[in-house]
Design a protein around this motif. Structure first.
Motif, PDB file in Angstrom:
ATOM      1  N   PHE A  97       0.807  -1.219   0.000  1.00 54.97           N
ATOM      2  CA  PHE A  97       0.000   0.000   0.000  1.00 54.97           C
ATOM      3  C   PHE A  97       0.843   1.274   0.000  1.00 54.97           C
ATOM      4  O   PHE A  97       1.873   1.365   0.673  1.00 54.97           O
ATOM      5  CB  PHE A  97      -0.922   0.039   1.219  1.00 54.97           C
ATOM      6  N   LEU A  98       0.375   2.268  -0.745  1.00 56.55           N
ATOM      7  CA  LEU A  98       0.851   3.632  -0.643  1.00 56.55           C
ATOM      8  C   LEU A  98      -0.357   4.518  -0.388  1.00 56.55           C
ATOM      9  O   LEU A  98      -1.223   4.677  -1.257  1.00 56.55           O
ATOM     10  CB  LEU A  98       1.555   4.073  -1.939  1.00 56.55           C
ATOM     11  N   ILE A  99      -0.442   5.063   0.830  1.00 58.29           N
ATOM     12  CA  ILE A  99      -1.535   5.966   1.163  1.00 58.29           C
ATOM     13  C   ILE A  99      -1.151   7.343   0.655  1.00 58.29           C
ATOM     14  O   ILE A  99      -0.126   7.908   1.051  1.00 58.29           O
ATOM     15  CB  ILE A  99      -1.790   6.003   2.686  1.00 58.29           C
ATOM     16  N   HIS A 100      -1.983   7.878  -0.237  1.00 55.98           N
ATOM     17  CA  HIS A 100      -1.598   9.086  -0.962  1.00 55.98           C
ATOM     18  C   HIS A 100      -2.626  10.192  -0.754  1.00 55.98           C
ATOM     19  O   HIS A 100      -3.795  10.040  -1.094  1.00 55.98           O
ATOM     20  CB  HIS A 100      -1.486   8.760  -2.462  1.00 55.98           C
ATOM     21  N   PRO A 101      -2.221  11.342  -0.170  1.00 62.12           N
ATOM     22  CA  PRO A 101      -3.149  12.462   0.007  1.00 62.12           C
ATOM     23  C   PRO A 101      -3.758  12.887  -1.327  1.00 62.12           C
ATOM     24  O   PRO A 101      -3.054  13.006  -2.336  1.00 62.12           O
ATOM     25  CB  PRO A 101      -2.255  13.568   0.587  1.00 62.12           C
ATOM     26  N   ALA A 102      -5.057  13.132  -1.310  1.00 63.22           N
ATOM     27  CA  ALA A 102      -5.777  13.400  -2.559  1.00 63.22           C
ATOM     28  C   ALA A 102      -5.328  14.679  -3.237  1.00 63.22           C
ATOM     29  O   ALA A 102      -5.473  14.824  -4.455  1.00 63.22           O
ATOM     30  CB  ALA A 102      -7.279  13.456  -2.274  1.00 63.22           C
ATOM     31  N   TRP A 103      -4.786  15.629  -2.471  1.00 56.88           N
ATOM     32  CA  TRP A 103      -4.440  16.930  -3.030  1.00 56.88           C
ATOM     33  C   TRP A 103      -3.027  16.968  -3.616  1.00 56.88           C
ATOM     34  O   TRP A 103      -2.604  17.996  -4.133  1.00 56.88           O
ATOM     35  CB  TRP A 103      -4.570  18.010  -1.961  1.00 56.88           C
TER      36      TRP A 103
END
Length: 297
Positions: free
Chosen positions: A105-111
């Motif tokens: 997993f790579l949790i990626h901020p939407a902005w």
């Protein structure tokens, strides 16, 4: 109509980070973020103005100082101020960067712009007013458990539930790992909105991610048949109340992942599970927290 939020700022020794996250979560904070520099950690947390009073904030600061004293660590410095809703929604984002969790997993901020190349499963997230950015150890433990469970035993027909879905990170992670459908509930309407929005952000079809406001009793009515898996990352006190009801949505092969549990609370959770027909297959630990991987006895 816009309203005000308390912004709580805590500067602490890095060793206090997890305990402070737990305190803030228990206090009712919605969004949280942290930034580490050397041995120091700056933690930000937010909650609606009407949810607490100045005396409550002072009591929280005292509890944080007492926690540090018990751990023989320097006392944290806590302050707070009121900000308008449109300001809080973006002020903490500067502290949150992409984060790898587990092997996949790579949790990626939407902005932030997506990476041009990545071999990871990219889970885009905008928590909004719901607690859950993936930075808390309990969220990491649950995602790693899901990765292990669904990676070793892939089941494209699996149907699972997410009790206390928050920002939807575990629900979305499960869908990205290949489950057919997930039923998610939370008592907080802001969490429901956040989970739905994050599902769309990750291009998940609405029929795969069924999200409703409610508790375990509402979930029992929502699911049409017993499920293959149950994930639950909430406070231990709530988990203890939920465990006796899980039989209504479980079958003999159902597995579960539970976290939000401090190490000192593990025995009471394990005892309650055993009394209600569950076996603890593995217990994963990180800092002061633990995650139960369970199955039917």
């Amino acid at each position: 109509m816009a309203y005000n939020w308390w912004e709580i700022r805590v500067l602490c020794n890095q060793s206090l980070e997890e305990v402070i996250f737990w305190r803030l979560d228990s206090f009712g904070c919605r969004g949280t973020a942290s930034q580490v520099k050397g041995n120091d950690c700056l933690i930000l947390a937010y909650l609606p103005e009407e949810q607490t009073q100045l005396l409550d904030l002072s009591a929280l600061a005292l509890n944080l100082r007492q926690d540090a004293l018990c751990m023989n660590l320097p006392a944290p410095v806590m302050d707070w101020n009121l900000i308008e809703e449109e300001d809080w929604a973006s002020s903490w984002k500067q502290y949150w960067q992409p984060q790898e969790i587990g092997d996949r997993f790579l949790i990626h901020p939407a902005w932030l712009a997506l990476p041009e190349e990545s071999d990871k499963i990219i889970l885009r997230l905008d928590p909004g007013a719901a607690f859950g950015t993936g930075t808390h150890p309990t969220t990491e433990l649950c995602l790693e458990s899901l990765e292990m469970r669904l990676g070793l035993e892939p089941n494209p027909e699996a149907i699972i539930t997410d009790i206390g879905c928050g920002s939807g990170i575990l629900s979305i992670g499960a869908v990205l790992l290949g489950v057919r459908q997930i039923y998610a509930v939370d008592i907080d309407p802001l969490a429901i909105r956040s989970t739905i929005n994050n599902g769309k952000l990750n291009q998940i079809e609405a029929e795969k991610l069924i999200v409703e406001q409610g508790d375990i009793e509402d979930l029992i009515k929502l699911v049409p048949e017993p499920v293959d898996g149950i994930v639950c990352n909430i406070l231990a006190e709530v988990i203890i109340d939920i465990i006796p009801h899980l039989e209504a949505i479980a079958k003999p092969t159902t597995w579960g992942i539970m976290s939000g549990i401090l190490l000192e609370q593990a025995k009471s959770i394990a005892d309650t599970l055993e009394q209600n027909g569950w076996v603890v297959a593995t217990l994963w630990k990180r800092e002061e927290w633990c995650c139960f991987n369970i199955r039917r006895s």
